[in-house]
Every structure is written in C-alpha cells, then in structure tokens.
Design a protein around this motif. Structure first.
Motif, PDB file in Angstrom:
ATOM      1  N   ASP A  57       0.736  -1.321   0.067  1.00 48.59           N
ATOM      2  CA  ASP A  57      -0.011   0.003  -0.065  1.00 48.59           C
ATOM      3  C   ASP A  57       0.941   1.219   0.087  1.00 48.59           C
ATOM      4  O   ASP A  57       0.436   2.182  -0.624  1.00 48.59           O
ATOM      5  N   THR A  60       2.258   1.863  -3.563  1.00 49.42           N
ATOM      6  CA  THR A  60       1.539   2.364  -4.451  1.00 49.42           C
ATOM      7  C   THR A  60       1.101   3.800  -4.348  1.00 49.42           C
ATOM      8  O   THR A  60       1.142   4.510  -5.056  1.00 49.42           O
ATOM      9  N   ASP A  64       1.826   6.771  -6.815  1.00 48.15           N
ATOM     10  CA  ASP A  64       0.757   7.650  -7.290  1.00 48.15           C
ATOM     11  C   ASP A  64       0.964   9.057  -6.762  1.00 48.15           C
ATOM     12  O   ASP A  64       0.641   9.956  -7.630  1.00 48.15           O
ATOM     13  N   ILE A 299       0.775  -4.959 -10.316  1.00 44.91           N
ATOM     14  CA  ILE A 299       0.615  -3.516  -9.715  1.00 44.91           C
ATOM     15  C   ILE A 299       2.132  -3.167  -9.278  1.00 44.91           C
ATOM     16  O   ILE A 299       2.563  -1.985  -9.515  1.00 44.91           O
ATOM     17  N   ARG A 300       3.077  -4.113  -8.804  1.00 41.19           N
ATOM     18  CA  ARG A 300       4.521  -3.541  -8.495  1.00 41.19           C
ATOM     19  C   ARG A 300       5.149  -3.148  -9.504  1.00 41.19           C
ATOM     20  O   ARG A 300       5.932  -2.292  -9.463  1.00 41.19           O
ATOM     21  N   ALA A 303       4.142   0.342 -10.431  1.00 43.55           N
ATOM     22  CA  ALA A 303       4.615   1.412  -9.439  1.00 43.55           C
ATOM     23  C   ALA A 303       6.063   1.382  -9.092  1.00 43.55           C
ATOM     24  O   ALA A 303       6.581   2.487  -9.226  1.00 43.55           O
ATOM     25  N   ALA A 334      -1.498   3.247  -9.292  1.00 38.67           N
ATOM     26  CA  ALA A 334      -0.404   2.532  -8.899  1.00 38.67           C
ATOM     27  C   ALA A 334       0.751   3.377  -9.838  1.00 38.67           C
ATOM     28  O   ALA A 334       1.844   2.588  -9.931  1.00 38.67           O
ATOM     29  N   LEU A 401      -5.396  -1.078  -3.278  1.00 36.01           N
ATOM     30  CA  LEU A 401      -5.209  -1.890  -4.182  1.00 36.01           C
ATOM     31  C   LEU A 401      -4.870  -3.266  -3.669  1.00 36.01           C
ATOM     32  O   LEU A 401      -5.334  -4.435  -4.595  1.00 36.01           O
ATOM     33  N   SER A 402      -4.320  -3.475  -2.613  1.00 35.36           N
ATOM     34  CA  SER A 402      -3.761  -4.696  -2.155  1.00 35.36           C
ATOM     35  C   SER A 402      -4.714  -5.833  -1.590  1.00 35.36           C
ATOM     36  O   SER A 402      -6.015  -4.985  -1.298  1.00 35.36           O
TER      37      SER A 402
END
Ligand SMILES: C[S@@+](CC[C@H](N)C(=O)[O-])C[C@H]1O[C@@H](n2cnc3c(N)ncnc32)[C@H](O)[C@@H]1O
Ligand SMILES: Nc1c(NC[C@H](O)[C@H](O)[C@H](O)CO)[nH]c(=O)[nH]c1=O
Ligand SMILES: N[C@@H](Cc1ccc(O)cc1)C(=O)O
Ligand code: SF4
Length: 402
Positions: A57, A60, A64, A299-300, A303, A334, A401-402
């Motif tokens: 979290d 991300t 952001d 996602i990672r 980001a 992200a 997101l997670s």
C-alpha cells in the motif's frame, strides 16, 4: 535531450500510507528517500518488487504521489490503429503465437495498398497514429519499409507513423545493406514519426537465450534504440514480464532504460507488457514457465517503474489489451498516467490467447479514467493534447489496491 524534466507539481505531500506502523523500516526508508528525490537503486527496486500488505500500500501510494507531482491528474490515451502487415516470421520466439509459416492457412500479408487503406479508414475514425509492426517475412525486400511509410504519408500527410520495432529495423537494414543509422535516417526522411520499443522482452542475455532462438541481442536492441534517438526519432520502451523472469531482471531492465534515457532523452513512455501465456509454445512446452504475471506483480511493476524512472520517463502506460480493462483502470492508482491506444485491431495478444478484445472506444477509455477520479485527455503520439474532456470527474476515487 538527456536533461532531467522539471516537475509540474512540486507541492510536497507524504502519503499517509507511509506512516502506518505495519510498514517495515526498510520499505519506509526507501520510499521516503525516493519522495525526497533520491534515485531508486536496483537493489532497492528488487526489494520493492517483492513487498506485500502495508508495504505494498505504501509503495502504490508513493507511486501515485510521484505521478501526481510529475504529470498531475490528467490521464491520457491516443486514437490509433494497429496494422500488423504480416504475421509470417521464422525467428521462432517461443513466447509468440502470432508468427506463422508462409504456407500456414492463417498466414497473412498486406500489400502496401491494403496498409494505406487501413490507415485511411483509421484517419476517417479520428486516429492520429498508426502503430505498425509485423513478422520478419523472408520475402520482404529492404525497400518495403520505406515504400510503406511514403505511401501512407502521400495519402495522409498528417498521420503519425509509429512503426517498426528494433528487430524489424535490424532486418530491414540487413536486407537493404545499410547501417542502422542510414536505414533509420532514410525512414525518417520518408516520414516515420516514432518507433515502438518492443522486441525488448527482458534485456538479459541468459533470459533471451531461453525465450527465443534468434532474437536481437540486448546490445543490438540498445544500439538500434540509441541510434534512433540520436537521429531525433523518439521511441517507446517496453518490458515483457511474467514468464521465466524475476525481480532482479526487472530492476536491471528498467535501470538500463533509465541509463539510455539519461544519455538520449528519446523515450516517450514505458509500457509494461504482461506475458499472455495461453497458446504459446513457451508455456505449453516448457516446465516451470509462469502463466503471466499475478495481479500483485502487475501492480508492483507499474509502481516500481514510476519510482525508478522518476525524473527521466514521465509517462507510464497501462496496456488494457494485456491487463483487461478492470486491471488497467486500477493501474491508474499505482503510478500510471496513460491508457495507451484504442488499437482498433489487435492480433498479437489475441494470437497468444488474450481475451480482452481488439478495440477500446475513446468514450470507454475516458470513462475508465473518470471512474478513477482523473481527467481524460486525448493526446497524440508525442503526448501533446488533442482533446480534453470537460465533464466533472467523479469523486469516487477507488481505494487501496492490495
Ligand atoms: C509480435 S512482435 C512484432 C514485431 C517484431 N516481429 C518483433 O518481434 O519485434 C511485438 C512484440 O509483441 C510482444 N509479444 C509477443 N508475444 C507476446 C505474448 N505472448 N505476450 C505478451 N507480449 C507478446 C513482444 O514484446 C514483442 O516484442
Ligand atoms: N499498440 C499496442 C499498444 N500500445 C501502443 C500505444 O497505444 C501507442 O501506439 C503508443 O502509446 C504510442 O505513444 N500496447 C499494447 O499492449 N498492444 C498494442 O498492440
Ligand atoms: N506498446 C507498443 C506497441 C506494442 C504493439 C504490440 C504489442 O503486443 C505490444 C506492444 C508501443 O507503442 O511501443
Ligand atoms: S516476436 Fe516478432 S520476431 Fe519473434 S516470432 Fe513473434 S513476430 Fe517473429
């Protein structure tokens, strides 16, 4: 070229997610240093590629925040048409199910008139760009590439031609018996506007050996991309991840792109391309190949790329055709600020078993962007604004997101 870009939004803000007690000291320190403007090292990127829970979290939220500081709250897309002029290719990349042999019933080859017809159709539907890539068809003469660019420009002088991956440039230069530089210079003179930075896959010799028999080497990819940039031709940059690769490869790959950008400034954007596995020989015929990235890996990737490329490549693109619209939309929280293109046609992901269709209409991309509380902006290939969408953004910004 090669100068650091100045941030658009210098207002400092520390994301609240960083102060949560569950966040580990290592992650917090790395993210704080990055927010303070320190360059993210490969080692720290490898760590961030593996975080979970509160650390994820925080990652991300930091991506952001850096996105907001660099490019603000606009999220862009481009009206473009993919023209895959041939799928005939004998290079044998094992992750690719697009390539066919000449005598395959699914083999396709568009002559130049057909390419121009498709470009004209795209123009009539509002496209500012055609994205042209194809197989390395053994019968293609070296002049085919320049003939195609000239024919499109003759019919549509204002259409931006985004075409030919470094591998096609390698092939065309060889067929024409020209150096990369002379081949690229001639294409620019004919009207080529930019190049896709595909064929990058994972820029690591050992991984490439396993992915493909004959693909361009890392060194050749870097040389062709650098030459294009030196000739004033911008390119995108990509990674294809989620097969036999891992965090060390990803960190080294993005660090290499960052080094190139420091020298040339020629990359317009970075596009992570998740491996579509379903129908590929790589997945079907080899043990231990992963079925594409997991959701958290996607996602990672977006980001960490935002963090590593901070100050060097401002545009991080989500590919809806690889991710699907739902995940692509989530990437906007992200670090992502661009949703890529409407595409109109798509053959490469589809051939590999991709299920996300061939086209996303401008209105659909705009509403995905609005749903995330951001302002949709239609851009051209070089990220200049073409059209803004003035309806008020919805206030329902999606949560964690997670
Ligand atoms: C199909 S090739 C076309 C251009 C040229 N033949 C080349 O290889 O550079 C364009 C890119 O599509 C991507 N691609 C191919 N198969 C894929 C797959 N199964 N999943 C995700 N991306 C894929 C790769 O990154 C590849 O470099
Ligand atoms: N054409 C494909 C893209 N992206 C291309 C972009 O839409 C556009 O051409 C670029 O942003 C130029 O600035 N991404 C994919 O994953 N698959 C495609 O076929
Ligand atoms: N996104 C790439 C083009 C691309 C085309 C087809 C793909 O399967 C992947 C990527 C670019 O604009 O540079
Ligand atoms: S990725 Fe490109 S070079 Fe490799 S097999 Fe597919 S079309 Fe051919």
């Amino acid at each position: 070229m090669g100068t650091k870009t100045t941030p658009l939004h210098p207002i400092e803000r520390l994301p609240a997610e960083l102060s949560r007690p569950e966040v580990t000291a290592r992650t917090r320190n790395i993210l704080r240093a990055t927010l303070a403007g320190q360059e993210l090292s490969e080692t720290d990127a490898v760590h961030l590629f593996q975080v979970d829970g509160a650390d994820l979290d925080a990652l991300t939220a930091t991506a952001d925040e850096i996105r907001r500081r660099r490019v603000g709250d606009d999220a862009t897309f481009v009206i473009t048409r993919n023209i895959n002029y041939t799928n005939v290719c004998y290079m044998g990349c094992r992750f690719c199910n697009f390539a066919k042999r000449k005598d395959d019933p699914e083999a396709e080859f568009f002559d130049i008139d057909e390419v121009v017809r498709r470009a004209q159709e795209a123009w009539d539907r509002g496209a500012t760009e055609v994205c042209i890539q194809g197989g390395l068809h053994p019968n293609i003469p070296g002049h085919f590439y320049r003939d195609m660019v000239k024919a499109i420009k003759r019919a549509l002088p204002d259409m931006h031609i985004h075409a030919f991956s470094p591998f096609e440039i390698w092939f065309g230069a060889q067929k024409s018996r020209l150096s990369y530089r002379d081949f690229i210079r001639d294409l620019v003179d004919c009207g080529l506007g930019s190049m896709p930075g595909t064929a990058a896959e994972i820029l690591d010799t050992e991984v490439r050996k396993q992915l493909t028999r004959d693909k361009l080497t890392t060194e050749q990819w870097v040389e062709i991309i650098t030459t294009a940039h030196e000739e004033g031709l911008p390119t995108t940059s990509t990674i294809m991840y989620g097969h036999i690769d891992g965090p060390e490869h990803w960190a080294a790959h993005i660090a290499l792109l960052r080094d190139i950008q420091k020298r040339t400034g020629g990359f317009t954007e970075f596009v992570p391309l998740g491996f579509i596995h379903y129908k590929t020989p790589l997945f079907l015929e080899h043990e231990g190949v992963r079925p594409g990235p997991t959701r958290l890996e996607h996602i990672r990737m977006h980001a960490v790329a935002r963090l590593m490329l901070n100050g060097w490549i401002d545009n991080i693109q989500a590919s809806w055709v690889k991710l699907g619209p739902d995940l692509a939309r989530q990437m906007l929280a992200a670090g992502v600020n661009d949703m890529g293109g409407t595409l109109m046609n798509e053959s490469i992901s589809r051939a590999a078993g991709g299920e996300h269709g061939q086209e996303m209409l401008p209105e659909a991309l705009a509403s995905m962007i609005r749903e995330m509380g951001r302002r949709p902006v239609r851009r051209n290939t070089l990220y200049e604004t073409v059209e803004t969408f003035d309806e008020p953004a919805l206030l329902s910004v999606a949560g964690g997101l997670s």
